[in-house]
Design a protein around this motif. Structure first.
Motif, PDB file in Angstrom:
ATOM      1  N   ALA A 146       6.390  28.185  40.424  1.00 55.58           N
ATOM      2  CA  ALA A 146       5.778  27.736  41.677  1.00 55.58           C
ATOM      3  C   ALA A 146       4.268  27.934  41.686  1.00 55.58           C
ATOM      4  CB  ALA A 146       6.414  28.479  42.859  1.00 55.58           C
ATOM      5  N   VAL A 147       3.797  29.031  41.099  1.00 60.86           N
ATOM      6  CA  VAL A 147       2.347  29.271  41.106  1.00 60.86           C
ATOM      7  C   VAL A 147       1.639  28.579  39.943  1.00 60.86           C
ATOM      8  CG1 VAL A 147       2.616  31.473  42.298  1.00 60.86           C
ATOM      9  CG2 VAL A 147       2.488  31.449  39.804  1.00 60.86           C
ATOM     10  N   ALA A 148       2.378  28.279  38.877  1.00 61.32           N
ATOM     11  CA  ALA A 148       1.738  27.715  37.684  1.00 61.32           C
ATOM     12  C   ALA A 148       1.628  26.201  37.717  1.00 61.32           C
ATOM     13  CB  ALA A 148       2.505  28.131  36.431  1.00 61.32           C
ATOM     14  N   ILE A 149       2.345  25.529  38.609  1.00 55.81           N
ATOM     15  CA  ILE A 149       2.342  24.066  38.599  1.00 55.81           C
ATOM     16  C   ILE A 149       0.942  23.515  38.859  1.00 55.81           C
ATOM     17  CG2 ILE A 149       2.961  23.829  41.044  1.00 55.81           C
ATOM     18  CD1 ILE A 149       4.660  21.378  40.163  1.00 55.81           C
ATOM     19  N   LYS A 150       0.146  24.229  39.644  1.00 56.72           N
ATOM     20  CA  LYS A 150      -1.222  23.796  39.912  1.00 56.72           C
ATOM     21  C   LYS A 150      -2.124  24.012  38.695  1.00 56.72           C
ATOM     22  CE  LYS A 150      -4.373  22.619  43.168  1.00 56.72           C
ATOM     23  NZ  LYS A 150      -4.279  21.481  44.082  1.00 56.72           N
ATOM     24  N   VAL A 151      -1.748  24.963  37.838  1.00 60.16           N
ATOM     25  CA  VAL A 151      -2.609  25.355  36.722  1.00 60.16           C
ATOM     26  C   VAL A 151      -2.344  24.516  35.479  1.00 60.16           C
ATOM     27  CG1 VAL A 151      -3.239  27.261  35.188  1.00 60.16           C
ATOM     28  CG2 VAL A 151      -2.808  27.695  37.615  1.00 60.16           C
ATOM     29  N   VAL A 152      -1.090  24.472  35.024  1.00 64.61           N
ATOM     30  CA  VAL A 152      -0.783  23.737  33.790  1.00 64.61           C
ATOM     31  C   VAL A 152       0.218  22.607  33.993  1.00 64.61           C
ATOM     32  CG1 VAL A 152      -1.354  25.585  32.176  1.00 64.61           C
ATOM     33  CG2 VAL A 152       0.920  25.512  33.195  1.00 64.61           C
TER      34      VAL A 152
ATOM     35  N   PRO B 214      -8.357  17.127  29.399  1.00 62.49           N
ATOM     36  CA  PRO B 214      -7.503  17.684  30.459  1.00 62.49           C
ATOM     37  C   PRO B 214      -7.338  19.196  30.276  1.00 62.49           C
ATOM     38  CG  PRO B 214      -6.492  15.730  29.473  1.00 62.49           C
ATOM     39  CD  PRO B 214      -7.659  16.083  28.612  1.00 62.49           C
ATOM     40  N   SER B 215      -7.495  19.940  31.357  1.00 64.04           N
ATOM     41  CA  SER B 215      -7.522  21.401  31.253  1.00 64.04           C
ATOM     42  C   SER B 215      -6.181  21.992  30.829  1.00 64.04           C
ATOM     43  CB  SER B 215      -7.954  22.009  32.597  1.00 64.04           C
ATOM     44  OG  SER B 215      -9.233  21.571  32.943  1.00 64.04           O
ATOM     45  N   GLY B 216      -5.079  21.553  31.476  1.00 66.33           N
ATOM     46  CA  GLY B 216      -3.770  22.108  31.161  1.00 66.33           C
ATOM     47  C   GLY B 216      -3.394  21.939  29.697  1.00 66.33           C
ATOM     48  N   PRO B 217      -3.425  20.707  29.172  1.00 65.46           N
ATOM     49  CA  PRO B 217      -3.121  20.517  27.750  1.00 65.46           C
ATOM     50  C   PRO B 217      -4.076  21.262  26.816  1.00 65.46           C
ATOM     51  CG  PRO B 217      -2.930  18.442  28.904  1.00 65.46           C
ATOM     52  CD  PRO B 217      -3.520  19.418  29.880  1.00 65.46           C
ATOM     53  N   THR B 218      -5.348  21.376  27.205  1.00 67.79           N
ATOM     54  CA  THR B 218      -6.309  22.099  26.358  1.00 67.79           C
ATOM     55  C   THR B 218      -5.956  23.577  26.291  1.00 67.79           C
ATOM     56  OG1 THR B 218      -8.041  20.533  27.022  1.00 67.79           O
ATOM     57  CG2 THR B 218      -8.754  22.546  25.942  1.00 67.79           C
ATOM     58  N   ILE B 219      -5.529  24.149  27.408  1.00 72.97           N
ATOM     59  CA  ILE B 219      -5.097  25.556  27.429  1.00 72.97           C
ATOM     60  C   ILE B 219      -3.931  25.756  26.466  1.00 72.97           C
ATOM     61  CG2 ILE B 219      -3.957  27.310  28.855  1.00 72.97           C
ATOM     62  CD1 ILE B 219      -5.629  26.263  31.225  1.00 72.97           C
TER      63      ILE B 219
END
Length: 267
Positions: free
Chosen positions: A183-189, A240-245
């Protein structure tokens, strides 16, 4: 706090929060060989997004409810002797497909699906940051409270019962913690990459660790480096930030795996 006005600072704090929460859970998922379990719970997040938009409720609440329901459903079906890998594969893809269809059917609502599928960490606001770190504290509290019991149940359900522990209860606690992280990670990755943040740092830490606690701490460190490094690289190269992480995390996994292999050969 003026330093929170910088969107890069908010993004870094959000990424670090998710990495710290995902680390101990990722270790447990790796030890239990439940990689698909994390994916099934994460893919259900899109259905939670559709529910939140349809009922005009907070995104965190909708995603948490659906992710928790998915986790409990998987646990219930696995106890009835269904093949676990088959159950997880079917539910993971079905939940994602149903969620995407449900979002497309919402009338009068414009939805940027890529933000939910791959994350949009640079758009994290102060309220999002508070929700993320609230979820992180919940997960860390659960892990601190039940760590030894979860380890015992992971090692052997029979050993857990001999120690007067209920393996099913420990699995439910793990499911709750996973639902909160999703729930908290959906915004991040994003829903498609949450599983990667659970698994890759934990897998990278495995060959460098001698104890479960060491592995969890090292996984948190590697996850944090992946998050901050991925954000910096995405800003530099406009990716894209998520895929780069996740790419940074995968690179760290390759490096640690190679290091572990070389150490074995030297011996």
């Amino acid at each position: 706090m003026s330093w929170l006005d910088d969107f890069m600072v908010r993004a870094a704090l959000a990424g670090l929060g998710v990495a710290i929460a995902a680390a101990p859970l990722g270790c447990l998922v790796v030890w239990r060989r439940m990689a698909y379990f994390g994916d099934a719970t994460a893919h259900a997040a899109i259905l939670g997004v559709a529910l939140s938009l349809a009922l005009s409720m907070n995104l965190f609440v909708g995603v948490l409810a659906v992710a928790l329901a998915m986790g409990l459903m998987v646990g219930s079906l696995s106890e009835r002797r269904f093949a676990l890998d088959t159950v997880l594969g079917v539910l993971a893809h079905a939940a994602l497909a149903v969620g995407l269809v449900a979002v497309s059917l919402l009338s009068g609502v414009r939805v940027d699906l890529s933000a939910y599928l791959f994350g949009d960490i640079l758009a994290v606001g102060r309220f999002d940051l508070a929700v993320i770190w609230g979820g992180v504290l919940i997960v860390l509290g659960l892990m601190w409270w039940r760590w030894q019991a979860l380890l015992t149940a992971t090692l052997s359900p029979e050993l857990a019962m001999a120690a007067d522990l209920d393996p099913r209860r420990e699995t439910q606690i793990l499911t709750l913690a996973l639902a909160v992280v999703v729930a908290v990670a959906i915004k991040v990755v994003g829903a498609l990459l949450i599983g990667a943040m659970l698994l890759i740092p934990a897998a990278a830490a495995r060959s460098l660790s001698n104890t479960p606690e060491q592995m969890a701490l090292l996984a948190a460190g590697l996850g944090g480096v992946s998050a901050v490094g991925g954000i910096q690289l995405s800003a530099m190269f406009d990716t894209p930030s998520g895929p780069t992480i996740v790419c940074v995390a995968a690179t760290l996994f390759a490096v640690t795996s190679l290091g572990g292999l070389l150490k074995t050969l030297v011996r």
